[in-house]
Design an enzyme around this catalytic site. Structure first.
Site, PDB file in Angstrom:
ATOM      1  NE  ARG A  92       4.920   4.255  69.072  1.00 43.89           N
ATOM      2  CZ  ARG A  92       5.150   3.143  69.442  1.00 43.89           C
ATOM      3  NH1 ARG A  92       4.417   2.173  70.064  1.00 43.89           N
ATOM      4  NH2 ARG A  92       6.161   2.503  68.912  1.00 43.89           N
ATOM      5  CG  ASP A  93      -0.406   7.370  62.773  1.00 43.52           C
ATOM      6  OD1 ASP A  93       0.474   8.086  61.783  1.00 43.52           O
ATOM      7  OD2 ASP A  93      -1.404   6.633  62.249  1.00 43.52           O
ATOM      8  CB  ILE A  94       1.420  13.477  65.223  1.00 52.15           C
ATOM      9  CG1 ILE A  94       1.384  13.219  66.491  1.00 52.15           C
ATOM     10  CG2 ILE A  94       1.079  15.097  64.681  1.00 52.15           C
ATOM     11  CD1 ILE A  94       0.120  13.375  67.345  1.00 52.15           C
TER      12      ILE A  94
ATOM     13  CG  ASN B 139      -4.536   9.896  62.689  1.00 48.97           C
ATOM     14  OD1 ASN B 139      -5.596   9.535  62.265  1.00 48.97           O
ATOM     15  ND2 ASN B 139      -3.202   9.288  62.877  1.00 48.97           N
TER      16      ASN B 139
END
Length: 395
Positions: free
Chosen positions: A216-218, A222
């Site tokens: 959910r936070d590619i 990250n």
């Protein structure tokens, strides 16, 4: 642990590098303030003990090579502390120049003959300019002069106990490769390096999706990258898991980074979590190749990818097709992780980087092409003989 360096801070705490006192292993300590954590951020581990969801999800997923290695976790009265292996190198212009010189010799790198020829030419040009690149230490010194907001960490700096390194993430890696002024339209990582790095991120996402887990936070920040361009996906703070069989559940709350958000999330419409992540992968790939976000505004993102700049003819048809497939507005038409990993531009590289088939064995090969046969030849040379023969036979 012996604390060594401040790595960053966020809404819930801060990161420090350290080494273990017994084995001297280098690790990262992520401190999260208990007072700032909501009940929704907690779950139970295998023993029924309450722990942060981020810790437990990483522990379960870290078995795969391209996900950050979980080591342990602890707690104090004030903090939850996640321990992971320290990964990556400080990225700046000097690091990019040094690593690029031997990039074509990376283990399991897949490249066409044309890409190898272009690499040889660029290496000759880079050798002439290498002397003008400032040392990596200069960037680290500049970073260390910045103020630290966390009071406890600031005290360690004041007493000379810690240093502040340059970031190890893909954002800095891409930035270090950007040429100023730009020499080509594709002003990011060379296509063969972009494919090598992107394949690792896509494999990590594929590993999660096969287990109905969604990061959910590619984004580039990250992904940690080392000097061999090996990648580790990090920050599982937004991860969610769906029960098996519930693949069509739509989400209404977007929790990632807005510059990586698909049109549905921007418009506050329901969206499929898997297609949300493949849009983010498209944004990431574009950023890796061109050195910038594909959309200058929210309005542009709502229209999808309509134009791919390539005045120098570097971006081939297979890469164009993959970018457009990931960045389609209609999520029913947008590529899923299967289409990404089996795309002509990526498939051979993904297979080479997943020699045990932990992810790729579930994805059938698509019809062959002249370009793919060229890349298979490189893949067979880059992998173990048995794996290379199996890959060639399958393709």
């Amino acid at each position: 642990y012996v604390l060594q360096a401040f790595l960053g801070q966020g809404a819930f705490g801060f990161l420090l590098s350290a080494r273990t006192r017994d084995t001297h292993e280098r690790v990262t300590l992520k401190f999260m303030r208990k007072a700032k954590m909501s009940p929704e951020m907690m779950t139970e581990d295998d023993q029924g003990v309450a722990v942060p969801r981020e810790f437990e999800m990483l522990r379960r997923c870290a078995k795969y090579e391209y996900i950050l290695d979980y080591v342990d976790h602890h707690q104090t009265d004030v903090y939850w502390i996640l321990v992971t292996k320290l990964f990556g190198v400080p990225w700046d212009k000097a690091t990019a120049a040094q690593t690029s010189e031997t990039a074509m010799d990376l283990p399991q790198l897949v490249a066409t003959p044309a890409e190898r020829q272009e690499f040889s030419l660029q290496r000759e040009q880079a050798a002439a300019a290498a002397a003008s690149v400032r040392p990596a230490a200069a960037a680290a010194d500049a970073e260390s002069a910045k103020p630290v907001q966390h009071q406890g960490v600031a005290a360690l700096f004041e007493h000379g106990c810690m240093t502040r390194p340059v970031s190890h993430d893909l954002f800095e890696c891409i930035d270090a490769h950007i040429q100023q002024p730009a020499t080509t339209g594709a002003n990011g990582l060379p296509p063969y390096l972009a494919r090598y790095v992107f394949a690792q991120v896509a494999l990590a996402v594929g590993y999660l999706h096969q287990r109905n887990i969604f990061h959910r936070d590619i984004k580039d920040e990250n992904c940690l990258v080392d000097a061999m361009y090996r990648v580790r996906l990090i920050d599982f703070g937004s991860v969610t898991e769906l029960p098996y069989g519930e693949n069509n559940v739509q989400f209404t709350d977007f929790v990632g980074t807005m510059t990586y958000a698909p049109p549905q999330a921007v418009l506050h419409e329901p969206f499929l979590p898997a297609k949300n992540e493949t849009w983010a992968l498209g944004v990431l790939l574009y950023t890796m190749v061109f050195g910038c976000n594909p959309f200058a505004s929210t309005e542009e993102a709502l229209r999808g990818l309509r134009h791919i700049p390539d005045p120098d003819g570097i971006v081939d048809a297979d890469l164009r097709s993959l970018l457009k497939g990931c960045l389609r507005v209609d999520e029913k038409q947008r590529y899923g992780i299967t289409e990404i990993l089996t795309s002509p531009w990526l498939y051979a590289q993904a297979r080479a980087l997943d020699p045990n088939g932990l992810v790729m064995r579930r994805f059938p090969a698509r019809a062959g092409s002249t370009r793919r046969r060229q890349m298979v030849k490189s893949a067979t040379e880059a992998t173990e003989p048995a794996n290379g023969l199996a890959l060639a036979a399958e393709l």
